[in-house]
Design a protein around this motif. Structure first.
Motif, PDB file in Angstrom:
ATOM      1  N   ILE A   1      32.903 -56.643 -22.133  1.00 42.17           N
ATOM      2  CA  ILE A   1      33.576 -56.371 -20.865  1.00 42.17           C
ATOM      3  C   ILE A   1      34.341 -57.601 -20.375  1.00 42.17           C
ATOM      4  N   THR A   2      33.681 -58.773 -20.426  1.00 45.76           N
ATOM      5  CA  THR A   2      34.271 -59.984 -19.869  1.00 45.76           C
ATOM      6  C   THR A   2      35.565 -60.374 -20.558  1.00 45.76           C
TER       7      THR A   2
ATOM      8  N   ILE B   1      28.483 -51.607 -13.575  1.00 43.39           N
ATOM      9  CA  ILE B   1      29.587 -51.900 -14.504  1.00 43.39           C
ATOM     10  C   ILE B   1      30.272 -50.599 -14.907  1.00 43.39           C
TER      11      ILE B   1
ATOM     12  N   GLY C   1      32.465 -49.436 -12.063  1.00 42.37           N
ATOM     13  CA  GLY C   1      33.691 -50.234 -12.034  1.00 42.37           C
ATOM     14  C   GLY C   1      34.650 -49.845 -13.135  1.00 42.37           C
ATOM     15  N   THR C   2      34.102 -49.510 -14.291  1.00 37.95           N
ATOM     16  CA  THR C   2      34.931 -49.077 -15.426  1.00 37.95           C
ATOM     17  C   THR C   2      35.615 -47.747 -15.118  1.00 37.95           C
TER      18      THR C   2
ATOM     19  N   THR D   1      33.986 -54.673  -9.038  1.00 42.36           N
ATOM     20  CA  THR D   1      32.741 -53.903  -9.177  1.00 42.36           C
ATOM     21  C   THR D   1      32.067 -54.206 -10.511  1.00 42.36           C
ATOM     22  N   GLN D   2      32.858 -54.300 -11.576  1.00 36.45           N
ATOM     23  CA  GLN D   2      32.296 -54.695 -12.867  1.00 36.45           C
ATOM     24  C   GLN D   2      31.620 -56.057 -12.762  1.00 36.45           C
TER      25      GLN D   2
ATOM     26  N   TYR E   1      38.575 -46.656 -21.510  1.00 35.78           N
ATOM     27  CA  TYR E   1      37.669 -46.933 -20.393  1.00 35.78           C
ATOM     28  C   TYR E   1      36.735 -45.764 -20.100  1.00 35.78           C
TER      29      TYR E   1
ATOM     30  N   ALA F   1      32.730 -46.377 -20.123  1.00 36.03           N
ATOM     31  CA  ALA F   1      31.894 -45.957 -19.002  1.00 36.03           C
ATOM     32  C   ALA F   1      30.733 -45.088 -19.488  1.00 36.03           C
TER      33      ALA F   1
END
Length: 296
Positions: free
Chosen positions: A24-25, A84, A87-88, A109-110, A194, A198
């Protein structure tokens, strides 16, 4: 003495979370040039991606400790993964509306979920075995993080930045109506990846709700104050080390694609630069595993 091998299952489970952290990062390195094009941003505006993502750590760092104390580490992991995932999912309407503000909300949010998740698993890895080998365990987790970081920009870049040079040329020649249509098509490229991410995150949250991880959490001293932390120089030095290390790491990775493009390198080529940088970082973690604590 407690052996690392006693907690092999826990280490593998937590390693999968560090893989998620990295995946994710390090997508941000691809998102920055992608959103710059689709949302018609300046370089300064595009790098709000990094700010929105990492400011969430500053906001959530101390509250995360309180949340984990209230609900426990396992539920904290589940909540972090769910946040996470939420947010995704925000990226879906953001892509449909081509709204940069919505994208930044999803990133924030992630980051909140990742801050909670990392607050749970980092100390867990440290105490999951003898203290003498804690640095080695952290290095192994770092390998999982950087491996994901090598993979994720390649995967997302091959989808959202595919044939992007031609798309940029088309945008330059298009009138206002055609340009809006082309930008919408580009923005929609991000939807399917995405959605898959998710769903994966929510599935992982469910799996961790069923796992029985070892409870090796030491008792918390709730009377510890911020002032008392300054009595431990290793805390301050550790803070400074992480501050400068993460800053150098993020800047070097997140800016590479746009920097390469500014130097005249095709974005289809520059999109691979973050993965090469993270490969070099992963080699550094391997050196750490070999040298610490046997030689250092």
């Amino acid at each position: 003495m407690i052996s690392d091998k006693k907690y092999t299952f826990e280490l593998i489970s937590i390693g999968s979370l560090f893989f998620i952290f990295g995946f994710i990062t390090w997508l941000n390195s691809t998102l920055i040039p992608f959103l710059k094009i689709t949302c018609e941003l300046s370089n300064f505006q595009a790098y709000w991606v990094t700010f929105a993502f990492y400011i969430s750590y500053f906001v959530m760092a101390i509250p995360s400790g309180w949340v984990l104390y209230r609900i426990g580490f396992r539920r904290g992991i589940m909540l972090g993964l769910a946040l996470i995932g939420i947010g995704t999912l925000v990226f879906i309407p953001a892509a449909l509306m081509r709204s940069y503000g919505s994208f930044l909300s999803g990133l924030f949010t992630q980051g909140i979920g990742l801050a909670l998740l990392q607050t749970a698993v980092n100390p867990y890895v440290t105490i999951l075995g003898p203290i003498e080998s804690a640095a080695r365990r952290i290095s192994i987790m770092g390998l999982c993080n950087k491996l994901a970081g090598i993979i994720s920009p390649i995967i997302l870049g091959s989808i959202v930045l595919h044939n992007i040079s031609n798309s940029i040329e088309q945008l330059k020649k298009a009138d206002a109506v055609e340009k809006a249509y082309l930008l919408d098509l580009l923005s929609h490229r991000i939807i399917i990846p995405y959605i898959i991410m998710a769903l994966t995150l929510f599935i992982l949250a469910f799996i961790f709700s069923r796992l029985r991880l070892a409870e090796v959490i030491a008792e918390s001293n709730l009377k510890i104050s911020i002032k008392s932390l300054f009595q431990y120089p290793q805390v301050i030095l550790g803070f400074l080390a992480i501050f400068f290390y993460v800053g150098a790491e993020v800047i070097s990775v997140d800016t590479l694609i746009l920097h390469g493009h500014a130097q005249g390198i095709a974005m289809e080529t520059a999109r691979n630069f973050p993965s090469l940088t993270l490969l070099a970082m992963m080699l550094g973690y391997l050196v750490g595993i070999i040298l610490i604590p046997r030689y250092l």
